[in-house]
Design a protein around this motif. Structure first.
Motif, PDB file in Angstrom:
ATOM      1  N   UNK A  22       0.827  -1.205   0.000  1.00 37.96           N
ATOM      2  CA  UNK A  22       0.000   0.000   0.000  1.00 37.96           C
ATOM      3  C   UNK A  22       0.865   1.261   0.000  1.00 37.96           C
ATOM      4  N   UNK A  23       1.928   1.236   0.801  1.00 38.58           N
ATOM      5  CA  UNK A  23       2.821   2.394   0.862  1.00 38.58           C
ATOM      6  C   UNK A  23       3.518   2.639  -0.472  1.00 38.58           C
ATOM      7  N   UNK A  24       3.983   1.573  -1.104  1.00 39.56           N
ATOM      8  CA  UNK A  24       4.641   1.721  -2.408  1.00 39.56           C
ATOM      9  C   UNK A  24       3.673   2.249  -3.466  1.00 39.56           C
ATOM     10  N   UNK A  25       2.437   1.751  -3.444  1.00 35.92           N
ATOM     11  CA  UNK A  25       1.438   2.232  -4.402  1.00 35.92           C
ATOM     12  C   UNK A  25       1.110   3.700  -4.158  1.00 35.92           C
ATOM     13  N   UNK A  26       0.937   4.074  -2.903  1.00 39.11           N
ATOM     14  CA  UNK A  26       0.655   5.473  -2.582  1.00 39.11           C
ATOM     15  C   UNK A  26       1.825   6.357  -3.004  1.00 39.11           C
ATOM     16  N   UNK A  27       3.037   5.881  -2.758  1.00 35.42           N
ATOM     17  CA  UNK A  27       4.227   6.647  -3.135  1.00 35.42           C
ATOM     18  C   UNK A  27       4.290   6.840  -4.652  1.00 35.42           C
ATOM     19  N   UNK A  28       3.975   5.805  -5.416  1.00 28.27           N
ATOM     20  CA  UNK A  28       3.961   5.919  -6.885  1.00 28.27           C
ATOM     21  C   UNK A  28       2.938   6.953  -7.346  1.00 28.27           C
ATOM     22  N   UNK A  29       1.737   6.898  -6.771  1.00 24.31           N
ATOM     23  CA  UNK A  29       0.699   7.860  -7.131  1.00 24.31           C
ATOM     24  C   UNK A  29       1.127   9.288  -6.781  1.00 24.31           C
ATOM     25  N   UNK A  30       1.746   9.448  -5.627  1.00 27.28           N
ATOM     26  CA  UNK A  30       2.205  10.770  -5.211  1.00 27.28           C
ATOM     27  C   UNK A  30       3.316  11.293  -6.124  1.00 27.28           C
ATOM     28  N   UNK A  31       4.189  10.416  -6.566  1.00 27.83           N
ATOM     29  CA  UNK A  31       5.273  10.836  -7.465  1.00 27.83           C
ATOM     30  C   UNK A  31       4.699  11.317  -8.809  1.00 27.83           C
ATOM     31  N   UNK A  32       3.676  10.628  -9.291  1.00 33.58           N
ATOM     32  CA  UNK A  32       3.015  11.066 -10.536  1.00 33.58           C
ATOM     33  C   UNK A  32       2.338  12.421 -10.315  1.00 33.58           C
ATOM     34  N   UNK A  33       1.650  12.551  -9.201  1.00 33.82           N
ATOM     35  CA  UNK A  33       0.978  13.810  -8.876  1.00 33.82           C
ATOM     36  C   UNK A  33       1.999  14.937  -8.749  1.00 33.82           C
ATOM     37  N   UNK A  34       3.140  14.629  -8.149  1.00 37.85           N
ATOM     38  CA  UNK A  34       4.202  15.627  -7.984  1.00 37.85           C
ATOM     39  C   UNK A  34       4.687  16.122  -9.344  1.00 37.85           C
ATOM     40  N   UNK A  35       4.897  15.205 -10.276  1.00 35.84           N
ATOM     41  CA  UNK A  35       5.355  15.594 -11.617  1.00 35.84           C
ATOM     42  C   UNK A  35       4.330  16.475 -12.315  1.00 35.84           C
ATOM     43  N   UNK A  36       3.058  16.129 -12.186  1.00 31.06           N
ATOM     44  CA  UNK A  36       1.996  16.948 -12.788  1.00 31.06           C
ATOM     45  C   UNK A  36       1.980  18.353 -12.190  1.00 31.06           C
ATOM     46  N   UNK A  37       2.104  18.423 -10.874  1.00 29.81           N
ATOM     47  CA  UNK A  37       2.090  19.730 -10.204  1.00 29.81           C
ATOM     48  C   UNK A  37       3.296  20.576 -10.609  1.00 29.81           C
ATOM     49  N   UNK A  38       4.454  19.948 -10.692  1.00 27.57           N
ATOM     50  CA  UNK A  38       5.665  20.675 -11.101  1.00 27.57           C
ATOM     51  C   UNK A  38       5.490  21.229 -12.508  1.00 27.57           C
ATOM     52  N   UNK A  39       4.897  20.447 -13.389  1.00 27.17           N
ATOM     53  CA  UNK A  39       4.656  20.909 -14.753  1.00 27.17           C
ATOM     54  C   UNK A  39       3.726  22.123 -14.762  1.00 27.17           C
ATOM     55  N   UNK A  40       2.612  22.030 -14.038  1.00 25.91           N
ATOM     56  CA  UNK A  40       1.641  23.129 -13.996  1.00 25.91           C
ATOM     57  C   UNK A  40       2.238  24.390 -13.373  1.00 25.91           C
ATOM     58  N   UNK A  41       3.015  24.217 -12.324  1.00 22.04           N
ATOM     59  CA  UNK A  41       3.660  25.356 -11.674  1.00 22.04           C
ATOM     60  C   UNK A  41       4.670  26.004 -12.604  1.00 22.04           C
ATOM     61  N   UNK A  42       5.456  25.189 -13.282  1.00 23.63           N
ATOM     62  CA  UNK A  42       6.506  25.741 -14.156  1.00 23.63           C
ATOM     63  C   UNK A  42       5.921  26.494 -15.351  1.00 23.63           C
ATOM     64  N   UNK A  43       4.764  26.052 -15.859  1.00 21.47           N
ATOM     65  CA  UNK A  43       4.113  26.769 -16.973  1.00 21.47           C
ATOM     66  C   UNK A  43       3.809  28.209 -16.598  1.00 21.47           C
ATOM     67  N   UNK A  44       3.301  28.424 -15.408  1.00 25.95           N
ATOM     68  CA  UNK A  44       2.963  29.777 -14.957  1.00 25.95           C
ATOM     69  C   UNK A  44       4.233  30.520 -14.533  1.00 25.95           C
ATOM     70  N   UNK A  45       5.177  29.787 -13.927  1.00 28.95           N
ATOM     71  CA  UNK A  45       6.402  30.426 -13.457  1.00 28.95           C
ATOM     72  C   UNK A  45       7.181  31.058 -14.610  1.00 28.95           C
TER      73      UNK A  45
END
Length: 145
Positions: free
Chosen positions: A72-95
């Motif tokens: 469960x922890x590994x799956x949650x970590x994988x999902x969070x890493x994907x979410x992190x990449x998406x957020x970084x992309x969205x933030x960088x577009x505006x930045x």
């Protein structure tokens, strides 16, 4: 500005992007914190086995995790890493757009979007009228288009 302004729609889009930008930054902080928590849990699995909470008091830095499910922890970590990449992309577009602004404009946008100040609050702080502040913000947003 009146409704016949050709830039009105563009201003609304950039306004929405800026509102989201600061929310995405908050979300990214929370995601990073949770990833760190999971890392700590996963790395502590190999620590000495503790039989009782009483025994844990004598082992500094040791935490007790009951019913820890690694999968469960590994799956949650994988999902969070994907979410992190998406957020970084969205933030960088505006930045990229925000990098066009000078420090004074950036401070004003931070007050408006990050700290959610009203036009009235901004106008009072800068000794301007509300309509003057509205025009000034629109001018800054036009630089971002």
């Amino acid at each position: 500005m009146n409704n016949d302004d050709p830039y009105r729609e563009d201003l609304q889009v950039i306004d929405r992007e800026l509102r989201n930008h600061y929310e995405y930054k908050k979300q990214l902080e929370m995601v990073n914190e949770r990833i760190a928590e999971i890392d700590a849990q996963l790395t502590s699995i190999g620590s000495p086995r503790i039989v009782s909470p009483e025994e844990a008091k004598y082992q500094k830095g040791t935490k007790i995790y009951n019913n820890l499910n690694m999968l469960d922890l590994f799956q949650e970590q994988d999902e969070l890493m994907k979410q992190k990449q998406d957020l970084i992309y969205l933030i960088s577009r505006v930045q990229v757009k925000l990098n066009k602004l000078d420090e004074e404009d950036m401070k004003l946008l931070e007050q408006r979007y990050k700290y959610k100040k009203t036009l009235r609050d901004l106008a009072q702080n800068m000794y301007n009228g509300k309509s003057t502040m509205s025009r000034r913000l629109d001018d800054i947003l036009l630089k971002l288009i």
